[in-house]
Design a protein around this motif. Structure first.
Motif, PDB file in Angstrom:
ATOM      1  N   ILE A 132      56.745 178.070  90.104  1.00  0.00           N
ATOM      2  CA  ILE A 132      57.445 177.277  89.087  1.00  0.00           C
ATOM      3  C   ILE A 132      57.019 175.813  89.149  1.00  0.00           C
ATOM      4  O   ILE A 132      56.806 175.168  88.118  1.00  0.00           O
ATOM      5  CB  ILE A 132      58.973 177.411  89.255  1.00  0.00           C
ATOM      6  N   GLU A 155      64.705 172.790  87.209  1.00  0.00           N
ATOM      7  CA  GLU A 155      66.066 173.335  87.312  1.00  0.00           C
ATOM      8  C   GLU A 155      66.360 174.290  86.166  1.00  0.00           C
ATOM      9  O   GLU A 155      66.949 175.361  86.357  1.00  0.00           O
ATOM     10  CB  GLU A 155      67.080 172.190  87.314  1.00  0.00           C
ATOM     11  N   ASN A 158      64.335 177.535  86.732  1.00  0.00           N
ATOM     12  CA  ASN A 158      64.935 178.285  87.844  1.00  0.00           C
ATOM     13  C   ASN A 158      66.221 178.980  87.449  1.00  0.00           C
ATOM     14  O   ASN A 158      66.597 179.996  88.034  1.00  0.00           O
ATOM     15  CB  ASN A 158      65.204 177.349  89.024  1.00  0.00           C
TER      16      ASN A 158
END
Length: 260
Positions: A132, A155, A158
């Motif tokens: 990521i 964020e 995720n």
């Protein structure tokens, strides 16, 4: 800007695409007021992550009170309140924001494709990465966006719960060339964050990486694909239409002026 939305939208389809869109790009804070969804994400400026989203055309009870209440949540973030107008927004609410002097912007087309029967071109295939951090770096570079957004973007990615494919094309010497994120939510595949570095556009990289993502989703049993594109992005719309994408509906945003 053209405010007009399609004359007759398929409301069940709109509801489903809005729902998968929320899951594909999750806000850090989501609060409901009736059928209105108030989405806020402190670290990222995306309107998808920071807007009031009405989800029932008939829900216009106490609109003035509720709109003021929702707007105060944005004030706490020191940003103007933003309303997302889809075919699911009540005309009463839209009339209210017009009367209060809100400004419309960013008309966007939601497009869908029959992925099961799509004739995808025979381009070079790319496999998704699970890194990521590397994907976020590549996407910010191709989009030419400040690296200060890296923690917030990481964020968001995720937090995506459905299976996701992170695709990149890189040059060993010059770095990232193209990125796309594909989020598969049951039989629907959402295309997000498609970006090609400006110096390498119109070379087929967008088609190449998008086709890779769609093939990946189809192999995982996705039957339809969807994406969102601003009305002014003619090259992207042309590319999507070439692959069989058609318009499902449009949405736009309305912004409250903090100085009013």
């Amino acid at each position: 800007m053209t405010e007009a939305l399609p004359k007759k939208a398929n409301l069940p389809l709109v509801r489903r695409l809005e729902a998968v869109g929320f899951r594909a790009w999750p806000a850090s804070s989501v609060v409901y007021d009736g059928s209105w969804q108030v989405r806020l994400t402190a670290g990222h400026p995306s309107n998808r992550l920071n807007s009031i989203v009405p989800l029932d055309p008939s829900d216009h009870r106490d609109v003035e009170i509720r709109l003021a209440k929702a707007s105060r949540k944005f004030e706490a973030y020191a940003r103007p309140a933003v309303l997302r107008q889809t075919p699911l927004a009540s005309p009463v609410l839209i009339d209210l924001v017009k009367a209060e002097g809100w400004t419309p912007f960013d008309e966007t087309i939601v497009m869908t494709c029959d992925l099961a029967n799509a004739d995808l071109p025979d381009t070079l295939d790319h496999l998704p990465t699970h890194d990521i951090s590397r994907f976020v770096d590549a996407n910010l570079a191709t989009d030419q966006v400040s690296t200060k957004l890296k923690p917030a973007l990481a964020e968001v990615i995720n937090a995506i719960k459905p299976p996701s494919g992170l695709f990149m094309v890189e040059d060993p010497q010059t770095g990232p060339l193209a990125t796309v994120l594909c989020v598969q939510d049951n039989d629907l595949a959402g295309i997000m964050s498609l970006s090609v570095t400006p110096a390498r556009r119109r070379e087929g990289l967008g088609l190449e990486i998008l086709t890779s993502a769609l093939r990946w989703a189809r192999m995982r049993s996705a039957r339809s694909a969807w994406l969102q594109v601003k009305t002014g992005n003619v090259p992207a719309i042309t590319l999507y239409e070439r692959l069989g994408f058609v318009e499902a509906y449009r949405y736009s945003y309305w912004r409250r002026d903090l100085n009013r």
